[in-house]
Design an enzyme around this catalytic site. Structure first.
Site, PDB file in Angstrom:
ATOM      1  N   SER A  44       0.848  -1.180   0.000  1.00  0.00           N
ATOM      2  CA  SER A  44       0.000   0.000   0.000  1.00  0.00           C
ATOM      3  C   SER A  44       0.890   1.239   0.000  1.00  0.00           C
ATOM      4  CB  SER A  44      -0.878   0.027   1.250  1.00  0.00           C
ATOM      5  OG  SER A  44      -1.738  -1.076   1.298  1.00  0.00           O
ATOM      6  N   THR A  96      -3.706   2.151   2.173  1.00  0.00           N
ATOM      7  CA  THR A  96      -3.935   3.524   1.740  1.00  0.00           C
ATOM      8  C   THR A  96      -5.378   3.922   1.988  1.00  0.00           C
ATOM      9  OG1 THR A  96      -2.265   3.157   0.042  1.00  0.00           O
ATOM     10  CG2 THR A  96      -3.616   5.140  -0.176  1.00  0.00           C
ATOM     11  N   ALA A  97      -6.275   2.954   1.939  1.00  0.00           N
ATOM     12  CA  ALA A  97      -7.672   3.235   2.245  1.00  0.00           C
ATOM     13  C   ALA A  97      -7.801   3.833   3.645  1.00  0.00           C
ATOM     14  CB  ALA A  97      -8.492   1.947   2.137  1.00  0.00           C
ATOM     15  N   HIS A 166     -10.696  -3.576  -2.909  1.00  0.00           N
ATOM     16  CA  HIS A 166     -10.808  -4.701  -3.834  1.00  0.00           C
ATOM     17  C   HIS A 166     -12.241  -4.857  -4.346  1.00  0.00           C
ATOM     18  CE1 HIS A 166      -6.711  -5.222  -2.901  1.00  0.00           C
ATOM     19  NE2 HIS A 166      -6.841  -5.983  -1.836  1.00  0.00           N
TER      20      HIS A 166
END
Length: 295
Positions: A44, A96-97, A166
């Protein structure tokens, strides 16, 4: 991306290098990168500041959310402000989310961490200092849940909201869940840039020549998959989670595209902006100038 390299023999020239395809979720790969035990790995972008001493970013292999990205969902319609003080399932602390969610809402806290979350109904730590008071450091509580289990966990009522990455971004509505915010849209409206979610890194101790050669091999593999998309998607479906071919092809199109061949200047600017924003908010260490390895 790795279809051509995972075949025996490989479908592209590999300059004599052998590749072992290690299949693990992104949270696990982020943690492994911190120990540096893989020569090259997906991570990420949130994780990069923590591994920049060991790894350099390859110029190819990115996952960019160009006007779309991780999503926050709830059981009933809600707004971004409604998420403050809520308990949210996230797919990993280094995703990163999660970084983007905190840039949007404010810092998250684990239950029992001793940090107060305004608006929370349950005890999180120190008692609330009273009506109208707000701790600017914490905005919500969270727990890490395997990414593919988050939609069902939210639907069951175990969490107030869930942060989806995803294929959950394409399938959450089948469980009756509601989109609160698409963080890729939020980021683009804020910055005018795509959201750089993930990338591939290569270990610095291999030396620059090897780093560049392996980057070239990976770039060839990505191009091969784009040129032979249908067979590459069929291969990827072996590892998919309840996706039919059409949904898988749609998902691949979102995250394996021209950005994946090379970030380009706009992609590099997006990475720099994201990590600088995270450092300014005290969410990640400052990383300085980012080293991109080109083929």
């Amino acid at each position: 991306m790795f279809y051509a390299l995972a075949q025996d023999p490989p479908l592209i020239e590999t300059h004599g290098y052998r590749f072992q395809h290690v299949l693990q979720d992104i949270q696990t790969l982020n943690l492994r990168a911190r120990s540096g035990d893989l020569e090259t790995t997906a991570i990420s972008m949130h994780a990069y500041p923590y591994v920049a001493d060991k790894y350099a970013l390859m110029s190819c292999g990115s996952s960019m959310g160009d006007g779309y990205g991780p999503m926050v969902v709830t059981r009933a319609p809600a707004t971004i402000d409604d998420l403050r003080g809520k308990h949210i399932a996230i797919p990993g602390e280094l995703t990163t989310a999660f970084l983007t969610l905190q840039l949007c809402l404010g810092r998250g806290a684990r239950p029992g961490s001793g940090l107060r979350v305004p608006g929370s109904d349950g005890p999180v730590g120190a008692p609330s200092p009273g009506p109208g008071a707000r701790d600017p450091e914490t905005a919500f509580t969270y727990e890490v849940v395997m990414f593919d289990q988050i939609p069902a966990a939210v639907a069951s009522g175990a969490f107030d909201a869930g942060l989806l990455i995803h294929e959950g971004q394409l399938t959450f509505q089948t469980l009756g869940l509601h989109l609160v915010v698409d963080l890729g849209v939020w980021w683009q409206e804020k910055t005018g840039l795509p959201l750089p979610l993930g990338g591939n890194v290569i270990r610095r101790d291999l030396g620059r020549d090897v780093m560049e050669r392996v980057t070239e091999v990976l770039k060839r593999s990505i191009q091969y998959s784009l040129d032979h998309r249908d067979e590459a998607v069929r291969y990827a479906l072996r590892f998919g989670r309840d996706l039919d071919h059409n949904l898988a092809d749609r998902f691949v199109g979102m995250y394996v595209n021209h950005w994946t061949i090379d970030y380009g200047q706009r992609g590099r600017d997006a990475i720099t902006r994201l990590l600088e924003s995270g450092a300014a908010a005290g969410l990640v260490p400052a990383v300085g100038e980012i080293d991109f390895v080109t083929a």
